[in-house]
Scaffold this active site. Structure first.
Site, PDB file in Angstrom:
ATOM      1  N   TRP A 100       0.860  -1.173   0.000  1.00 10.90           N
ATOM      2  CA  TRP A 100       0.000   0.000   0.000  1.00 10.90           C
ATOM      3  C   TRP A 100       0.898   1.225   0.000  1.00 10.90           C
ATOM      4  O   TRP A 100       2.041   1.171   0.426  1.00 10.90           O
ATOM      5  CB  TRP A 100      -1.018  -0.021   1.123  1.00 10.90           C
ATOM      6  CG  TRP A 100      -0.587   0.177   2.535  1.00 10.90           C
ATOM      7  CD1 TRP A 100      -0.851   1.246   3.327  1.00 10.90           C
ATOM      8  CD2 TRP A 100       0.138  -0.740   3.362  1.00 10.90           C
ATOM      9  NE1 TRP A 100      -0.329   1.050   4.580  1.00 10.90           N
ATOM     10  CE2 TRP A 100       0.283  -0.151   4.634  1.00 10.90           C
ATOM     11  CE3 TRP A 100       0.680  -2.006   3.151  1.00 10.90           C
ATOM     12  CZ2 TRP A 100       0.944  -0.769   5.679  1.00 10.90           C
ATOM     13  CZ3 TRP A 100       1.346  -2.625   4.192  1.00 10.90           C
ATOM     14  CH2 TRP A 100       1.467  -2.008   5.434  1.00 10.90           C
ATOM     15  N   ASP A 119       4.512  -5.631   3.666  1.00 11.19           N
ATOM     16  CA  ASP A 119       4.501  -6.577   4.784  1.00 11.19           C
ATOM     17  C   ASP A 119       5.638  -7.570   4.574  1.00 11.19           C
ATOM     18  O   ASP A 119       6.014  -7.867   3.429  1.00 11.19           O
ATOM     19  CB  ASP A 119       3.163  -7.322   4.836  1.00 11.19           C
ATOM     20  CG  ASP A 119       2.042  -6.423   5.335  1.00 11.19           C
ATOM     21  OD1 ASP A 119       2.360  -5.397   5.968  1.00 11.19           O
ATOM     22  OD2 ASP A 119       0.873  -6.752   5.099  1.00 11.19           O
TER      23      ASP A 119
END
Ligand code: ABN
Length: 176
Positions: A100, A119
Site C-alpha cells: 500500500w 509486509d
C-alpha cells in the site's frame, strides 16, 4: 397522592393533550421521523476521535518508535523491532510484492515523500511494536491505499510477520 398515581395522572394528561392536538396521521408521521432519525444517525460517516491527527503526532527519527516520520500510514508490527529495519525485512521473511502506498511529510527536511508499505511474510506475527497510523488512508474500496490488509496474501507463505516502510521518492507538488 402517591408518586405512582401522580406519575400516571401526569402521563395520562400529557398523552390526552398530545392526542387532542395531533391527528393520528400527524402523530404517525412524527413517530416515523423520530425512528428514522435514531436509526440513520449512527450510520452517518463520522470522523472517529481515536484516529490520530497528523499534527498531534510528535515526530521522531527513531525507527523503533511508532512516531517515526516514515510510519505515517503504517499498520502492523514494526520490523525494526523484529530483527529487521524500518525498510528491510528480518532474516527468514520475504517482502510482499504488493503494497500500500502513502505520502509522509518529513519534518526534518520539510519535504513530502512517496512511501511504500510492505509486509514481511513467511513467519508468524512478530508481536513487538504494534503501530497503527492512518494518515491519508482510504477505505477498503481503494485497496492499494488501505493499510488494514494482509499484503502477504500473494506470497508462497502468506503468514504475516511485520511491516516496513520504504521511501520511493520525493513527492513533487503538481505545477499548474
Ligand atoms: N498490512 C498489515 C496487516 C497485516 C495483516 C492484517 C492486517 C494488517
Amino acid at each position: 397522592m402517591r408518586w405512582e398515581e401522580r406519575f400516571n395522572y401526569l402521563t395520562e394528561r400529557a398523552t390526552r393533550t398530545l392526542a387532542r392536538g395531533l391527528s393520528r396521521r400527524a402523530m404517525l408521521s412524527r413517530l416515523g421521523l423520530i425512528l428514522t432519525g435514531t436509526l440513520v444517525l449512527p450510520l452517518l460517516p463520522v470522523r472517529r476521535g481515536s484516529v490520530a491527527d497528523a499534527s498531534a503526532v510528535k515526530p521522531s527519527d527513531d525507527p523503533t518508535q511508532c512516531e517515526y516520520w516514515k510510519y505515517c500510514a503504517i499498520d502492523g508490527f514494526l520490523c525494526a523491532c523484529c530483527g529487521g529495519s524500518s525498510h528491510s525485512c528480518p532474516p527468514g521473511t520475504d517482502r510482499s510484492p504488493i503494497t500500500w502506498i502513502g505520502t509522509c511529510h518529513n519534518p526534518f527536511d520539510g519535504r513530502d515523500y512517496l512511501m511504500s508499505y510492505n509486509d514481511c511474510c513467511g513467519k508468524t506475527s512478530c508481536g513487538s511494536c504494534t503501530c497503527n497510523r492512518n494518515e491519508g488512508e482510504r477505505p477498503m474500496y481503494r485497496l492499494s491505499l488501505n493499510n488494514d490488509v494482509n499484503w502477504c496474501m500473494a506470497n508462497d507463505n502468506p503468514n504475516y510477520h511485520c511491516s516496513v516502510s520504504v521511501v520511493l521518492g520525493v513527492a513533487e507538488t503538481a505545477k499548474p
